[in-house]
Scaffold this active site. Structure first.
Site, short mmCIF file in Angstrom:
data_model
loop_
_atom_site.label_atom_id
_atom_site.label_comp_id
_atom_site.label_asym_id
_atom_site.label_seq_id
_atom_site.Cartn_x
_atom_site.Cartn_y
_atom_site.Cartn_z
N VAL A 150 0.82 -1.21 0.00
CA VAL A 150 0.00 0.00 0.00
C VAL A 150 0.86 1.27 0.00
O VAL A 150 0.43 2.33 -0.45
CB VAL A 150 -0.95 -0.03 1.23
CG1 VAL A 150 -0.16 0.08 2.54
CG2 VAL A 150 -2.01 1.05 1.16
N LYS A 151 2.09 1.14 0.49
CA LYS A 151 2.92 2.33 0.64
C LYS A 151 3.36 2.94 -0.68
O LYS A 151 3.80 4.08 -0.72
CB LYS A 151 4.15 2.01 1.49
CG LYS A 151 3.86 1.48 2.87
CD LYS A 151 2.92 2.33 3.69
CE LYS A 151 3.41 3.71 3.93
NZ LYS A 151 2.74 4.35 5.08
#
Lengths: 93, 318
Positions: free
Chosen positions: B61-62
């Site tokens: 997700v980063k």
């Protein structure tokens, strides 16, 4: 046998803020029991109810993972240094 | 079918070009998949869907926040060719900075706690990032402090993206994750569940969802204890609270126990075919606890990364 135990930040609440404490014991299991006497609640953070090391905790004896030695039965020498290190790093999502 | 006909069929069915101009275009637009077997005991009108953020190019997700922080810093003139990207991270953000830096031609320097998983260290090295290890006894807060020290000593050398306090982090999720969940659930989403590290995912996505409907509940997941085994997650009461994190915007916080989260990660692999990390286990555990309390609902839960970065840990040894 008196050893030095290095405490990670999240457990320092239980050691009155100390990052390093002294403990006694012939092996690591004894040291954990001695720590529990002086700092109640510490052992249950490190060990399962059956006494085994929690999976997300590593104990290093002088920089060597005790799982590669005799685990909690590893015997200790005077002035050994035991570090309690979470197996993973918290904090970034 | 001839090549020409295949191409014509593709163009009819897709608005996307056949190839991407750069891998950065592949960030976001991750799949949302229904969790079927683990949820079998829930009331039939309670549906749980996982947003599989491991499908991002850097595997987490980063990528979303890192790309947005880098591109906003470029637009603002803070990030220029002579600057080195600097930040503290427990891994996934560092991986995102590293591969995006490689694509865009920036040097990347990361402060990482010494006890991040071996896979993370190797991935950061593979992308060519310089890594400085902070004390494993001090976790991610130790990395935060060391990164600031490095920055303050040479502020001209670095562009410090500061994921904990950078509004571009939640904005990536407001524009991306939140909008995607609304579209993918066709507006049916009633609950949003995500774990907290910087808080960027839950804050940005939560804001977008609340704007769409005030009725949507935003539920955060955090470790139940300061001393935990959930890589990437922050126990807020005992941590440096990120500037982008505003607890008053949450409807609820669910504390997730480490062992149950590990067990859930294992169940996700064995019952749903999803090899995911501990934080996904924690998020799914919390989503299931929430689901048990509902009569009806559409729960969207974030699975932040895949499990392959944790194969050297004891995650699956239950």
């Amino acid at each position: 046998m008196a050893v030095k135990v290095r405490i990670p930040t999240p457990l320092r609440k239980l050691t009155n803020g100390a990052d390093e404490v002294k403990a006694d014991g012939a092996n690591i299991k004894d040291v954990l029991n001695d720590l529990e006497k002086n700092f109640p609640g510490l052992k249950e953070r490190i060990c399962e109810p059956d006494g085994a090391l929690r999976r997300f905790v590593n104990l290093y004896l002088n920089d060597e993972d005790i799982r590669f030695k005799d685990n909690l039965a590893t015997t200790l020498k005077e002035n050994d240094e035991l570090s309690i290190i979470p197996a993973i790093a918290g904090g970034v999502f | 079918m001839s090549v020409q006909k295949l191409l014509e069929a593709h163009l009819r069915n897709s608005s996307s070009p056949v190839v991407s101009r750069s891998i950065v275009e592949l960030v976001g637009k991750t799949p949302l998949v229904r969790i079927n077997r683990i949820t079998a005991e829930l009331p039939k009108d309670v549906e749980i869907y996982a947003k599989l953020e491991g499908y991002n190019p850097g595997g987490s997700v980063k990528d979303r926040a890192a790309l947005r922080m880098i591109e906003d810093a470029e637009d603002q003139g803070r990030l220029t060719r002579d600057k080195v990207i600097l930040d503290s991270t427990s891994g996934n953000t560092g991986i995102a900075y590293s591969w995006i830096g490689a694509v865009k031609g920036y040097k990347v320097e990361l402060v990482v706690p010494g006890n991040v998983s071996e896979e993370r260290k190797k991935i950061l090295n593979a992308f060519g990032a310089k890594v400085v290890f902070s004390s494993p006894l001090e976790g991610s807060d130790g990395a935060i402090r060391l990164a600031w020290k490095i920055y303050v000593e040479h502020p001209d050398r670095y562009c410090k993206l500061d994921q904990y306090n950078n509004p571009s982090n939640p904005q990536a999720h407001y524009d991306g994750t939140g909008a995607e969940i609304i579209a993918q659930t066709e507006g049916r989403v009633t609950h949003f569940v995500a774990s907290i590290g910087t808080g960027g995912t839950i804050m940005g996505t939560g804001r977008r969802l609340k704007e769409f409907s005030k009725e949507i509940k935003v539920v955060a997941v955090e470790p139940d204890n300061a001393f935990h085994g959930l890589e990437g997650l922050k126990h807020m009461a005992s941590s440096i609270v990120p500037g982008i994190y505003h607890e008053d915007e949450l409807d609820e916080k669910i504390p997730a126990p480490t062992e149950e989260s590990y067990l859930m990660a294992k169940r996700l692999a064995r019952e749903e075919g999803l090899l995911v990390g501990q934080s996904s286990g924690a998020a799914m555990w919390a989503a299931l606890e929430l689901g048990k309390r509902l009569q009806k609902g559409v729960v969207a839960v974030i699975f932040p990364d895949n499990g392959d970065k944790y194969l050297s840990t004891r995650l699956w040894e239950v």
